[in-house]
Design a protein around this motif. Structure first.
Motif, PDB file in Angstrom:
ATOM      1  N   LEU A   1     -48.305  22.366  98.719  1.00  0.00           N
ATOM      2  CA  LEU A   1     -48.556  23.623  99.430  1.00  0.00           C
ATOM      3  C   LEU A   1     -49.955  24.155  99.140  1.00  0.00           C
ATOM      4  N   ASP A   2     -50.655  24.586 100.194  1.00  0.00           N
ATOM      5  CA  ASP A   2     -52.012  25.110 100.043  1.00  0.00           C
ATOM      6  C   ASP A   2     -52.054  26.582  99.677  1.00  0.00           C
ATOM      7  N   ASP A   3     -51.071  27.348 100.137  1.00  0.00           N
ATOM      8  CA  ASP A   3     -51.108  28.790  99.877  1.00  0.00           C
ATOM      9  C   ASP A   3     -49.761  29.384 100.252  1.00  0.00           C
ATOM     10  N   LEU A   4     -49.485  30.589  99.748  1.00  0.00           N
ATOM     11  CA  LEU A   4     -48.281  31.343 100.117  1.00  0.00           C
ATOM     12  C   LEU A   4     -48.681  32.796 100.282  1.00  0.00           C
ATOM     13  N   ILE A   5     -48.224  33.407 101.377  1.00  0.00           N
ATOM     14  CA  ILE A   5     -48.551  34.799 101.682  1.00  0.00           C
ATOM     15  C   ILE A   5     -47.265  35.605 101.756  1.00  0.00           C
TER      16      ILE A   5
ATOM     17  N   VAL B   1     -40.603  30.356 104.613  1.00  0.00           N
ATOM     18  CA  VAL B   1     -39.937  29.656 103.521  1.00  0.00           C
ATOM     19  C   VAL B   1     -38.772  30.472 102.988  1.00  0.00           C
ATOM     20  N   SER B   2     -37.687  29.768 102.758  1.00  0.00           N
ATOM     21  CA  SER B   2     -36.502  30.328 102.110  1.00  0.00           C
ATOM     22  C   SER B   2     -36.044  29.305 101.090  1.00  0.00           C
ATOM     23  N   GLY B   3     -35.101  28.436 101.475  1.00  0.00           N
ATOM     24  CA  GLY B   3     -34.716  27.349 100.586  1.00  0.00           C
ATOM     25  C   GLY B   3     -35.763  26.263 100.487  1.00  0.00           C
ATOM     26  N   GLY B   4     -36.612  26.169 101.507  1.00  0.00           N
ATOM     27  CA  GLY B   4     -37.733  25.234 101.461  1.00  0.00           C
ATOM     28  C   GLY B   4     -37.516  23.911 102.165  1.00  0.00           C
ATOM     29  N   GLY B   5     -36.378  23.717 102.818  1.00  0.00           N
ATOM     30  CA  GLY B   5     -36.147  22.446 103.511  1.00  0.00           C
ATOM     31  C   GLY B   5     -37.108  22.215 104.655  1.00  0.00           C
ATOM     32  N   LEU B   6     -37.319  23.240 105.473  1.00  0.00           N
ATOM     33  CA  LEU B   6     -38.275  23.139 106.569  1.00  0.00           C
ATOM     34  C   LEU B   6     -39.679  22.917 106.032  1.00  0.00           C
ATOM     35  N   LEU B   7     -40.084  23.716 105.075  1.00  0.00           N
ATOM     36  CA  LEU B   7     -41.435  23.621 104.533  1.00  0.00           C
ATOM     37  C   LEU B   7     -41.666  22.263 103.862  1.00  0.00           C
ATOM     38  N   ALA B   8     -40.694  21.774 103.113  1.00  0.00           N
ATOM     39  CA  ALA B   8     -40.833  20.479 102.450  1.00  0.00           C
ATOM     40  C   ALA B   8     -40.944  19.357 103.465  1.00  0.00           C
ATOM     41  N   GLY B   9     -40.163  19.430 104.546  1.00  0.00           N
ATOM     42  CA  GLY B   9     -40.250  18.416 105.584  1.00  0.00           C
ATOM     43  C   GLY B   9     -41.591  18.425 106.284  1.00  0.00           C
ATOM     44  N   VAL B  10     -42.079  19.625 106.601  1.00  0.00           N
ATOM     45  CA  VAL B  10     -43.385  19.763 107.251  1.00  0.00           C
ATOM     46  C   VAL B  10     -44.495  19.254 106.331  1.00  0.00           C
ATOM     47  N   LEU B  11     -44.443  19.629 105.071  1.00  0.00           N
ATOM     48  CA  LEU B  11     -45.451  19.171 104.111  1.00  0.00           C
ATOM     49  C   LEU B  11     -45.463  17.647 103.999  1.00  0.00           C
ATOM     50  N   THR B  12     -44.283  17.043 103.915  1.00  0.00           N
ATOM     51  CA  THR B  12     -44.192  15.587 103.780  1.00  0.00           C
ATOM     52  C   THR B  12     -44.856  14.888 104.958  1.00  0.00           C
ATOM     53  N   ALA B  13     -44.588  15.374 106.164  1.00  0.00           N
ATOM     54  CA  ALA B  13     -45.150  14.736 107.355  1.00  0.00           C
ATOM     55  C   ALA B  13     -46.649  14.992 107.481  1.00  0.00           C
ATOM     56  N   ILE B  14     -47.051  16.238 107.370  1.00  0.00           N
ATOM     57  CA  ILE B  14     -48.449  16.580 107.618  1.00  0.00           C
ATOM     58  C   ILE B  14     -49.374  16.025 106.547  1.00  0.00           C
ATOM     59  N   LYS B  15     -48.989  16.146 105.285  1.00  0.00           N
ATOM     60  CA  LYS B  15     -49.878  15.677 104.220  1.00  0.00           C
ATOM     61  C   LYS B  15     -49.984  14.151 104.191  1.00  0.00           C
ATOM     62  N   ALA B  16     -49.022  13.445 104.794  1.00  0.00           N
ATOM     63  CA  ALA B  16     -49.115  11.982 104.891  1.00  0.00           C
ATOM     64  C   ALA B  16     -49.994  11.553 106.059  1.00  0.00           C
ATOM     65  N   ILE B  17     -49.960  12.327 107.137  1.00  0.00           N
ATOM     66  CA  ILE B  17     -50.702  11.954 108.349  1.00  0.00           C
ATOM     67  C   ILE B  17     -52.077  12.602 108.388  1.00  0.00           C
TER      68      ILE B  17
ATOM     69  N   PRO C   1     -53.858  14.939 105.762  1.00  0.00           N
ATOM     70  CA  PRO C   1     -53.880  15.698 104.506  1.00  0.00           C
ATOM     71  C   PRO C   1     -54.852  16.865 104.497  1.00  0.00           C
ATOM     72  N   GLU C   2     -55.845  16.849 105.385  1.00  0.00           N
ATOM     73  CA  GLU C   2     -56.813  17.946 105.419  1.00  0.00           C
ATOM     74  C   GLU C   2     -56.264  19.198 106.090  1.00  0.00           C
ATOM     75  N   VAL C   3     -55.170  19.074 106.820  1.00  0.00           N
ATOM     76  CA  VAL C   3     -54.563  20.241 107.467  1.00  0.00           C
ATOM     77  C   VAL C   3     -53.920  21.123 106.398  1.00  0.00           C
ATOM     78  N   GLN C   4     -54.255  22.406 106.412  1.00  0.00           N
ATOM     79  CA  GLN C   4     -53.683  23.339 105.445  1.00  0.00           C
ATOM     80  C   GLN C   4     -52.276  23.745 105.875  1.00  0.00           C
ATOM     81  N   VAL C   5     -51.359  23.725 104.929  1.00  0.00           N
ATOM     82  CA  VAL C   5     -49.993  24.196 105.168  1.00  0.00           C
ATOM     83  C   VAL C   5     -49.763  25.410 104.284  1.00  0.00           C
ATOM     84  N   ILE C   6     -49.453  26.538 104.927  1.00  0.00           N
ATOM     85  CA  ILE C   6     -49.315  27.814 104.236  1.00  0.00           C
ATOM     86  C   ILE C   6     -47.898  28.341 104.431  1.00  0.00           C
ATOM     87  N   ALA C   7     -47.278  28.785 103.360  1.00  0.00           N
ATOM     88  CA  ALA C   7     -45.942  29.368 103.432  1.00  0.00           C
ATOM     89  C   ALA C   7     -46.048  30.868 103.672  1.00  0.00           C
ATOM     90  N   ALA C   8     -45.084  31.407 104.410  1.00  0.00           N
ATOM     91  CA  ALA C   8     -44.977  32.846 104.625  1.00  0.00           C
ATOM     92  C   ALA C   8     -43.603  33.288 104.141  1.00  0.00           C
TER      93      ALA C   8
END
Length: 321
Positions: A249-253, A178-194, A196-203
């Motif tokens: 977002l589920d977590d950030l490391i 994650v930096s500006g968050g465009g990639l992470l926001a796009g991934v979150l939008t797709a995965i959490k819609a299809i 939602p149980e899949v965890q998405v974690i930012a690094a």
């Protein structure tokens, strides 16, 4: 209201299909065994331009009306988005103007110049980049394609998540830099819609921790330093992207610089992939907290592979460090 939806990501996938690669999900048995989880790398390092940025740039450029396209596009970027937008604009045959920090990686500067575009150089701060891009936008009348705080860019980046889920239905965790968050926001939008149980974690690099601080405070925090090895992760989290991260977002490391170095070497040695430092940050997150991922099926987004190999050119050998 969310800035993008799953429908936007699916539309983007159709629009950009002729212009981007469907990148592989690369398994690595030795590394999986060492870290006690099933690891697979989404190799955006093999994407056009060596980074995931081709997706968002192509979606933004090819979504323009003919009248908009005539005036061209402008952006600011540390490099990968700049090169991606230069490529997309060249494919459509429209003008493009890019602002880059003067300390951008030489290989990323060269990638932009390879498309016949001379970068507009500025100081390496978010404020300087945005100011220079606005000046160029006003001068040329071009459409600003923000590197991450743009719904079309966000939707384009999210298309890689559709591929990951399709290629690995059993996946239960995705780690995204994650930096500006465009990639992470796009991934979150797709995965959490299809799924939602899949965890998405930012690094995120500890030396570029504005997203972690923004999530903690509930408002956009600014970076306090710009010297992390992960030069593609130095930008401040966006105003459009932060609410998406806050909701889903589920977590950030946070990861340290030496772990980023080690992860970069490990990806090359074990997975046989070239990752730039920014692209190795997800593996660095797993290496930092292996117990967090033990026994899980983990997809790591290798966001880019534009590692400076000592300035070598075709037919030459990389210089020794």
């Amino acid at each position: 209201m969310e800035p993008i939806t799953l429908a936007d990501v699916r539309t983007a996938a159709t629009r950009i299909a002729p212009h981007v690669w469907r990148t592989p999900l690369v398994a690595c048995e030795p590394l999986s065994a060492a870290l006690r989880c099933d690891l697979r790398f989404k190799a955006e390092s093999l994407q056009h331009g060596g980074a995931f940025k081709a997706r968002g740039a192509c979606n933004a450029v090819f979504a323009l009306s003919d009248d908009e396209a005539l005036r061209g596009v402008v952006t600011h970027s540390s490099g990968n988005h700049a090169a991606a937008l230069a490529r997309a604009a060249t494919r459509r045959g429209i003008p493009v103007y890019v602002v880059m920090p003067h300390n951008a990686s030489p290989i990323k500067l060269a990638a932009v110049r390879a498309y016949g575009v001379e970068p507009i150089l500025c100081e390496p701060t978010s404020e300087a980049r945005e100011r220079a891009a606005l000046e160029a936008q006003e001068r040329y009348g071009a459409r600003l394609v923000h590197p991450y705080d743009d719904p079309l860019v966000m939707a384009g980046q999210g298309t890689l998540a559709l591929e990951v889920i399709d290629d690995w239905p059993e996946i239960d965790t995705v780690v995204v830099p994650v930096s500006g968050g465009g990639l992470l926001a796009g991934v979150l939008t797709a995965i959490k819609a299809i799924r939602p149980e899949v965890q998405v974690i930012a690094a995120e690099p500890a030396w570029a921790d504005d997203t972690a601080r923004s999530l903690a405070s509930g408002k956009n925090e600014v970076p306090t330093r710009y010297d992390t090895l992960a030069d593609g992760l130095r930008a401040a989290v966006g105003k459009l992207t932060l609410p998406v991260l806050t909701r889903w977002l589920d977590d950030l490391i946070l990861v340290e610089e030496e772990t980023i170095r080690a992860a970069t070497r490990t990806i090359s040695a074990e997975a046989r992939l070239v990752a730039e430092y920014s692209g190795a940050v997800p593996l660095a997150a797993v290496m930092t907290t292996p117990e967090r991922f033990a026994g899980r099926r983990v997809g790591l987004v290798v966001s880019g592979g534009n590692l400076d190999m000592g300035g070598c050119r075709l037919g030459e050998s990389p210089r020794s460090a």
